[in-house]
Design a protein around this motif. Structure first.
Motif: not given
Length: 421
Positions: A117-127, A320-329, A260-264
């Motif tokens: 569950s880390r991908g979405l968790t990191a996205a929610l935080l980074t949002v 859009v570029g910052n949407s890679q951050t949670p996936l990378s983390q 939107a990109g981070m959440l999606l």
């Protein structure tokens, strides 16, 4: 999430306050770029130091201490006599407080969820970083033009102290926290063996994976563009003819796309992993694609005279570029043991954010060296765009968390042979 919102509002205020601040203090673009870059002088060092502390101590107290530092650091700017030197010193202190914020926040959030569950968790935080711009930019812009540019720094300092009080009441570590002293052999030494030598893997083994290096390449490029946007996008919009009130809303457009990109991306990546798809696709290729789209948009944004095309491209370029951050983390976290996660994420973020030390100063120099400022902005955006394309393509090909976790003993669960094939 609120922690990250305040973190990014603190970063963005310098760009919003730039026009009246530069006029009031008589700053050149290079001097202003130096102030913007100074924020990152201790940013990386602090991120590394607190990353290692995150392996040993509760995130509750570490995050509270960081927020106190960055909140108090902004208050001297409100003094009417504060000039270039005060801005320089306070931005350095602010960066020292905020440098560890994202990796420590992610590390703390991961103590509340299982690895899948880390991908979405990191996205929610980074949002939260996008919310800091979406909500903060219009309000701070109104304060700057209604109460003076110094007022915005004081407002953010007080909000940060209010967050600390609330965090001490409700914050803490979750059930997946794993913390303790290293085994009798001491801290894992660099270059003393990999997973075959026993737990834990060495830092050389963890930092030498394709996942680490690939996410580092895309993250560095994305943070270069992000630093340029924070410091210079409001000034660029002013040069192309937009008024101060309009600029306060225009700078939020990339943040909407970023959220939107981070959440999606986080939701889709997590869903694919649960269905047995490789992390190479779900984290590496997705994250790299976000960086490539950002870079191509940056290369195109100054090549159209019509604002109907330039504005959407600018939003894509810096959102859009910052949407890679949670996936990378999430990818990096999956390749290392939990007891090394804080330090490894801190090291990753420290190196990624070194782009932000150089980018504003280089951009200021390009603007000052150009025959007219808009030409200089074009040069700066082209440089940032090319870097994002190259960094994203590297990530697409080399980020493979499943393989790297199996090699060094990380947290990513082993996949079935058929799935691995």
């Amino acid at each position: 999430m609120l922690f990250m919102a305040l973190n990014f509002a603190d970063k963005s205020v310098i760009g919003l306050a730039a026009p009246p601040m530069m006029a009031d203090l008589g700053l050149t673009a290079t001097e202003y770029g130096t102030i913007a870059s100074s924020f990152y002088l201790l940013f990386s060092v602090s991120a590394i130091a607190f990353g290692f502390l995150g392996n040993r101590f509760s995130g509750k107290w570490l995050l509270a201490g960081l927020a106190v530092v960055w909140s108090v650091a902004q208050l001297p700017v409100m003094i009417p006599a504060a000039g270039f030197a005060v801005l320089l010193i306070t931005r350095v202190l602010l960066g020292a407080g905020e440098g560890p914020g994202l990796p420590l926040g992610v590390h703390n959030a991961f103590t509340w969820v299982p690895p899948k569950s880390r991908g979405l968790t990191a996205a929610l935080l980074t949002v939260g970083s996008a919310l800091g711009v979406i909500v903060g930019a219009p309000l701070l812009n109104a304060a700057i033009h209604g109460l003076g540019w110094r007022s915005a720094f004081g407002i953010l300092g007080l909000l940060g102290l209010m967050w600390v009080a609330a965090w001490l009441l409700v914050g803490g570590d979750g059930p997946y926290a794993e913390r303790g002293r290293p085994p009798a052999g001491g801290e894992a030494g660099i270059g003393t063996g990999g997973a075959a030598a026993g737990w834990p893997p060495t830092y050389r083994a963890m930092l030498g994976t394709g996942t680490w290096l690939g996410t580092l390449a895309s993250g560095f490029a994305v943070y270069w563009g992000l630093a340029v946007a924070i410091a210079f996008l409001p000034l660029y919009f002013g040069k192309v003819g937009y008024g101060p009130t309009t600029i306060g809303f225009l700078v939020t457009f990339p943040a909407y796309l970023s959220a939107a990109g981070m959440l999606l991306g986080g939701w889709l990546s997590q869903r694919l992993i649960k269905r047995g798809v490789s992390r190479h696709l779900a984290q590496g290729m997705f994250g790299g694609a976000f960086a490539v789209i950002s870079g191509l948009s940056m290369l195109g944004m100054t090549r159209f005279d019509s604002p109907w095309l330039a504005l959407p491209l600018a939003a894509l370029a810096f959102g859009v570029g910052n949407s890679q951050t949670p996936l990378s983390q999430a990818a990096v976290a999956d390749t290392v043991p939990a007891r090394r996660r804080g330090a490894v994420l801190g090291l990753w973020y420290a190196l990624v954010s070194t782009a932000s030390i150089v980018a504003p100063t280089v951009t200021g120099m390009l603007v000052d060296a150009a025959p007219v400022p808009l030409v200089g902005y074009g040069w700066a955006f082209d440089l940032a765009g090319a870097m994002a394309v190259v960094g994203g393509l590297i990530a697409v090909f080399v980020v493979r968390p499943d393989r790297d976790a199996a090699r060094i003993g990380g947290d990513a669960p082993a996949r079935e042979p058929a799935q691995a094939a």
